[in-house]
Design an enzyme around this catalytic site. Structure first.
Site, PDB file in Angstrom:
ATOM      1  CD  GLU A 161       3.453 -84.186  57.168  1.00 29.45           C
ATOM      2  OE1 GLU A 161       3.991 -83.099  56.901  1.00 29.45           O
ATOM      3  OE2 GLU A 161       2.422 -84.600  56.585  1.00 29.45           O
ATOM      4  CG  HIS A 180      -6.814 -77.467  49.162  1.00 27.49           C
ATOM      5  ND1 HIS A 180      -6.096 -76.835  50.147  1.00 27.49           N
ATOM      6  CD2 HIS A 180      -6.582 -78.791  49.325  1.00 27.49           C
ATOM      7  CE1 HIS A 180      -5.451 -77.717  50.864  1.00 27.49           C
ATOM      8  NE2 HIS A 180      -5.720 -78.925  50.399  1.00 27.49           N
ATOM      9  NE  ARG A 201     -12.112 -84.941  48.739  1.00 27.66           N
ATOM     10  CZ  ARG A 201     -11.726 -85.799  47.809  1.00 27.66           C
ATOM     11  NH1 ARG A 201     -12.614 -86.578  47.250  1.00 27.66           N
ATOM     12  NH2 ARG A 201     -10.482 -85.900  47.447  1.00 27.66           N
ATOM     13  CD  GLU A 253      -6.831 -85.471  52.877  1.00 26.57           C
ATOM     14  OE1 GLU A 253      -6.693 -84.913  51.775  1.00 26.57           O
ATOM     15  OE2 GLU A 253      -7.936 -85.502  53.485  1.00 26.57           O
ATOM     16  CG  ASP A 257      -2.320 -86.626  54.930  1.00 27.96           C
ATOM     17  OD1 ASP A 257      -2.109 -86.330  53.743  1.00 27.96           O
ATOM     18  OD2 ASP A 257      -2.515 -85.767  55.812  1.00 27.96           O
ATOM     19  CG  HIS A 314      -7.848 -76.222  44.242  1.00 23.99           C
ATOM     20  ND1 HIS A 314      -8.528 -77.129  43.467  1.00 23.99           N
ATOM     21  CD2 HIS A 314      -6.900 -76.931  44.903  1.00 23.99           C
ATOM     22  CE1 HIS A 314      -8.022 -78.336  43.653  1.00 23.99           C
ATOM     23  NE2 HIS A 314      -7.031 -78.249  44.525  1.00 23.99           N
TER      24      HIS A 314
END
Length: 367
Positions: free
Chosen positions: A117, A207, A209, A131, A95, A239
């Site tokens: 996937e 991590h 966003r 994503e 994605d 991260h």
């Protein structure tokens, strides 16, 4: 038969590596490997780990690049490679921006796409962002949909994807995980020392966003847990995002039982997961991997595109709510029966033979 595999991030590299390695066992397959370089340093480590040498390195990333600029550069560069190679088939995975750009570029050249996937959905186009939209768009382009689970197949059927084009094969990450977990432990002396101090280790990763504004709640929960349980420590491969680092340092940076370390190479991270008591994460891949090692996972997100783990009981959604995180961690720390139940459930994401299934299907398609 020429098959092009396009990827660019560390998670993609880990998950396509078993497919690339499986194709190498078939002389009739001419494998073209395209690394867009969306994650450069982290992905290079993965390629070395699995002994994979890309045919093309596109090096698309530039400082300060917007998502729109990234997608534009990806489509332009991938299209040029497709024009040169003229593959019969293109694999994309998951994605990411690379996934969408690779699928779209193949579509423009009327080359069939296999989506590894496939079928993961939250049905909230802003969670995870971007994503969720990437995978939905690829779902409209792909000819073949290699779904990890029956739940993913159901998602695709609801979108009017032909059932004949959906193949439930498990997740390639389990192939990669089992490969690496069987190798000799190569953790640093420092980590081995931490893991041998008789404390229960919580492995933390953040991590996403969409979580950036709420990370202070997660880190305050960690502070409360370590204050309450002297036999607990937290290892946090932090991260490189400066926002994440700043917030972590502010809240838990001075805590002697919270160990902030640099991001680990995949092989080391797998061996660290194996020795964790439980994991708190907003990562997608870890939700699939940790159950394969018998490690309970608390998911620091409000939604997950991997509901199979929640339904099976290997995952628990806790979001970024401080009190909820503390409550569930304390339950697993204090109630051995609950912990054993969660850690003993069979992984719903595969048994380690996914790459073989995918490659055999594509071979049959071109017979």
């Amino acid at each position: 038969m020429k098959i092009m595999t396009i990827f660019g991030t560390r998670p993609e590299g880990i998950k396509v590596a078993p497919v690339i390695q499986e194709m190498a066992n078939h002389l009739e397959i001419d494998s073209v490997i395209v690394n867009t370089g969306q994650h450069k340093e982290m992905l290079d480590q993965v390629l070395d780990l699995f002994d994979i040498t890309p045919t093309y390195n596109l090096e698309v990333m530039k400082a300060g690049q917007s998502l729109g600029e990234l997608n534009s550069v990806l489509i332009e560069k991938i299209s040029k490679v497709i024009e040169i190679e003229q593959p019969d088939y293109v694999f994309v995975h998951g994605d990411t921006a690379t996934t969408f750009a690779g699928a779209f570029s193949a579509y423009v050249h009327q080359i069939p796409v296999g989506h590894i996937e496939a079928g993961l959905r939250t049905n909230n186009i802003y969670s995870p962002f971007p994503e969720e939209v990437n995978r939905q768009l690829v779902g409209r382009i792909a000819i073949d949909h290699f779904a990890p689970t029956n739940k993913n197949k159901e998602n695709l059927l609801k979108e009017n994807i032909d059932a004949n084009n959906i193949h439930v094969v498990g997740n390639t990450v389990i192939d990669a995980l089992l490969n690496i977990s069987e190798r000799k432990n190569n953790l640093s002396d420092k980590l081995n020392h931490l893991l041998s101090n008789n404390k229960r280790t919580i492995l933390l990763t953040t991590h996403r966003r969409e979580n950036l504004d709420d990370l202070h709640s997660v880190y305050r929960a960690i502070q409360r847990i370590t204050d309450s349980y002297e036999d607990v420590q937290v290892i946090f491969p932090i991260h490189k995002n400066p926002v994440i680092r700043e917030k972590a340092q502010e809240i838990i940076g001075e805590n002697p039982r919270v160990h902030l370390i640099d991001p680990l190479e995949y092989e080391q991270f797998v061996h660290l997961m194996k020795q964790a008591y439980l994991i708190i994460t907003d990562s997608g891949g870890i939700q699939e991997e940790a159950p394969g090692l018998g490690i309970p996972v608390l998911v620091a997100r409000d939604t997950t595109e991997r509901p199979e783990g929640v339904e099976a009981g290997t995952l628990l959604l806790v979001g970024t709510d401080e009190d909820k995180i503390v409550e569930e961690v304390e339950r697993l720390l204090s109630n051995p029966k609950d912990y054993q139940t969660m850690s003993g459930i069979q992984n719903p994401f595969g048994q380690g033979d996914t790459a073989k299934k995918i490659v055999n299907y594509v071979k049959m398609k071109f017979k």
